[in-house]
Design a protein around this motif. Structure first.
Motif, short mmCIF file in Angstrom:
data_model
loop_
_atom_site.label_atom_id
_atom_site.label_comp_id
_atom_site.label_asym_id
_atom_site.label_seq_id
_atom_site.Cartn_x
_atom_site.Cartn_y
_atom_site.Cartn_z
N PHE A 22 0.82 -1.20 0.00
CA PHE A 22 0.00 0.00 0.00
C PHE A 22 0.86 1.26 0.00
O PHE A 22 2.07 1.22 0.26
N THR A 23 0.20 2.37 -0.29
CA THR A 23 0.80 3.68 -0.16
C THR A 23 -0.28 4.69 0.18
O THR A 23 -1.44 4.49 -0.19
N ARG A 24 0.11 5.72 0.88
CA ARG A 24 -0.76 6.87 1.12
C ARG A 24 -0.16 8.12 0.48
O ARG A 24 -0.70 9.21 0.64
N THR A 25 0.95 7.93 -0.20
CA THR A 25 1.66 9.07 -0.80
C THR A 25 1.87 8.88 -2.30
O THR A 25 2.85 9.38 -2.86
N SER A 46 -1.20 12.62 -2.44
CA SER A 46 -1.73 11.85 -1.31
C SER A 46 -2.75 10.80 -1.77
O SER A 46 -3.73 10.55 -1.09
N SER A 47 -2.47 10.20 -2.92
CA SER A 47 -3.33 9.12 -3.40
C SER A 47 -3.06 7.86 -2.57
O SER A 47 -1.91 7.50 -2.35
N THR A 48 -4.12 7.22 -2.12
CA THR A 48 -3.99 5.99 -1.34
C THR A 48 -4.28 4.81 -2.25
O THR A 48 -5.26 4.82 -2.99
N SER A 49 -3.44 3.79 -2.17
CA SER A 49 -3.63 2.61 -3.00
C SER A 49 -3.24 1.36 -2.23
O SER A 49 -2.34 1.39 -1.39
N LYS A 90 -14.30 12.42 -3.31
CA LYS A 90 -13.34 11.36 -3.61
C LYS A 90 -13.48 10.87 -5.05
O LYS A 90 -14.57 10.88 -5.61
N TYR A 174 3.05 5.21 -8.19
CA TYR A 174 2.85 4.79 -6.80
C TYR A 174 4.01 3.90 -6.37
O TYR A 174 4.45 3.03 -7.12
N LYS A 179 2.22 -4.08 3.61
CA LYS A 179 1.39 -3.74 4.77
C LYS A 179 1.52 -4.87 5.77
O LYS A 179 1.27 -6.02 5.47
#
Length: 180
Positions: A22-25, A46-49, A90, A174, A179
């Protein structure tokens, strides 16, 4: 002894199957510029994936008002007049990297990426190719695709219609970590 080996293999395969990155950045960028006019483009850092390694399923969510423009007035018009970001805060993407296998990756590889992009409550099927690199326990994923404002019922006033491209190029980059 055989039972112990089988149990160990099962546990290892389950941990791989349960792996999520995952990422939040993540960076999502769009460009809707027309030559001879001021650039119309913005970036969201700040895209979350989240990516499920076992299945290749990917989900992305971002806040529309987190797109940053070079010109503040453009950003205001984008949020208030075009995207109605108070109402549609969103944007999401749910899709799948076809034939994805982290175990077989050596260098950067390309995978078909198909899914549904939802913006302003409207859904659009996206089919593109994603470049994926697995390195140092990090997955780097990038791709680009085009959409049209009318795909999402975005009305462009006639006074600025010639200053905004008919096709908007969306680019994502990304860097996902495991996680735990």
């Amino acid at each position: 002894m055989k039972k112990l080996i089988i149990l160990a293999v099962l546990l290892i395969s389950q941990s791989i199957a349960a792996q999520k990155y995952f990422t939040r950045t993540g960076t999502t960028h769009f460009k809707a510029s027309v030559e001879a006019f001021e650039p119309v483009e913005a970036t969201n850092h700040s895209s979350t994936s989240i990516l499920k390694v076992a299945t290749g399923d990917i989900a992305v969510q971002l806040f529309v008002n987190a797109f940053q423009f070079k010109v503040a007035l453009m950003q205001e018009h984008f949020n208030e007049n075009y995207m109605d970001s108070d109402k549609y805060s969103k944007a999401t993407f749910r899709g799948k990297l076809s034939d994805f296998s982290i175990e077989r990756m050596k260098d950067q590889q390309e995978f078909p990426l198909n899914g549904i992009l939802t913006v302003r409550g409207k859904k659009k099927e996206i089919n593109t190719t994603a470049k994926v690199l697995f390195q140092n326990n990090t997955i780097k994923l990038s791709c680009s695709f085009t959409v049209k404002p009318q795909d999402f019922n975005i009305k462009i006033p006639s006074i600025v219609r010639k200053k905004i491209a008919d096709k908007i190029i969306v680019t994502i980059n990304y860097e996902l970590v495991e996680k735990k």
